[in-house]
Scaffold this motif. Structure first.
Motif, PDB file in Angstrom:
ATOM      1  N   CYS A 107      30.837  51.100  37.454  1.00  0.00           N
ATOM      2  CA  CYS A 107      31.842  50.844  38.489  1.00  0.00           C
ATOM      3  C   CYS A 107      32.144  49.346  38.560  1.00  0.00           C
ATOM      4  O   CYS A 107      31.256  48.529  38.739  1.00  0.00           O
ATOM      5  N   SER A 109      33.813  47.860  40.885  1.00  0.00           N
ATOM      6  CA  SER A 109      33.799  47.229  42.208  1.00  0.00           C
ATOM      7  C   SER A 109      32.403  47.139  42.824  1.00  0.00           C
ATOM      8  O   SER A 109      32.108  46.146  43.472  1.00  0.00           O
ATOM      9  N   CYS A 110      31.537  48.147  42.642  1.00  0.00           N
ATOM     10  CA  CYS A 110      30.211  48.022  43.267  1.00  0.00           C
ATOM     11  C   CYS A 110      29.099  47.807  42.246  1.00  0.00           C
ATOM     12  O   CYS A 110      27.947  47.660  42.609  1.00  0.00           O
ATOM     13  N   CYS A 147      33.968  54.085  40.800  1.00  0.00           N
ATOM     14  CA  CYS A 147      33.177  55.254  41.167  1.00  0.00           C
ATOM     15  C   CYS A 147      33.754  55.951  42.391  1.00  0.00           C
ATOM     16  O   CYS A 147      34.607  55.403  43.089  1.00  0.00           O
ATOM     17  N   CYS A 150      33.747  54.175  45.726  1.00  0.00           N
ATOM     18  CA  CYS A 150      34.664  53.052  45.844  1.00  0.00           C
ATOM     19  C   CYS A 150      36.127  53.485  45.894  1.00  0.00           C
ATOM     20  O   CYS A 150      36.976  52.727  46.350  1.00  0.00           O
TER      21      CYS A 150
HETATM   22 ZN   LIG Z   1      31.570  51.792  43.050  1.00  0.00          ZN
END
Ligand SMILES: [Zn+2]
Ligand SMILES: [Zn+2]
Ligand SMILES: [Zn+2]
Length: 152
Positions: A107, A109-110, A147, A150
């Protein structure tokens, strides 16, 4: 975000598995290797070597880059962690030595990484490499994106 309920269980299981495998193989899971493995397992996110070094320095201020890299090599060699080539980062493996084929959903973003396996992908890879008369050793696919947690 990861989908495990109690991450402590993940850490404990990973350490227990590593210990069992080391005992079976007759190799030593030294205190340092154990600490590095624990640091990697802090979450299901990937970690970079220099972040690990920073963490390790909090415990042992004499820790140097070679210290970290030697431990990482050992952990990779025994299948306890994976190296994510595209990110030059590391992530813990929850099923060491079970299989050599996996793909990673990374992922953006995270930074969570999910390790999955797919018979279907394996079949395609085997037949494709076979057509090229290529004898494959290990298959690792790194897929980046967003993911479920997110995108919600
Ligand atoms: Zn994520
Ligand atoms: Zn977990
Ligand atoms: Zn794995």
């Amino acid at each position: 975000m990861s989908n495990c309920k109690t991450h402590k269980t993940c850490i404990n299981e990973a350490l227990k598995k590593a210990e069992t495998i080391c005992n079976e193989k007759g190799v030593k899971l030294t205190k340092l290797r154990q600490t590095v493995l624990k640091l990697i397992w802090k979450s299901h996110n990937y970690v970079k070597a220099y972040d690990l070094l920073d963490e390790l320095k909090k415990i042992d201020d004499s820790a140097k880059p070679p210290t970290i890299y030697r431990s990482l090599d050992f952990l990779i060699e025994n299948g306890f962690i994976h190296k994510i080539q595209s990110l030059n980062a590391y992530v813990g493996c929850s099923h060491p030595q079970e299989h050599k084929e996996c793909y990673f959903l990374i992922c953006d973003s995270c930074q969570n990484i999910e390790e999955c396996c797919s018979e279907q992908i394996n079949k395609v890879v085997i037949s494709t490499t076979g057509k090229n008369h290529f004898e494959l050793n290990q298959v690792t696919l790194e897929i980046s994106g967003t993911c479920q947690d997110c995108t919600n």
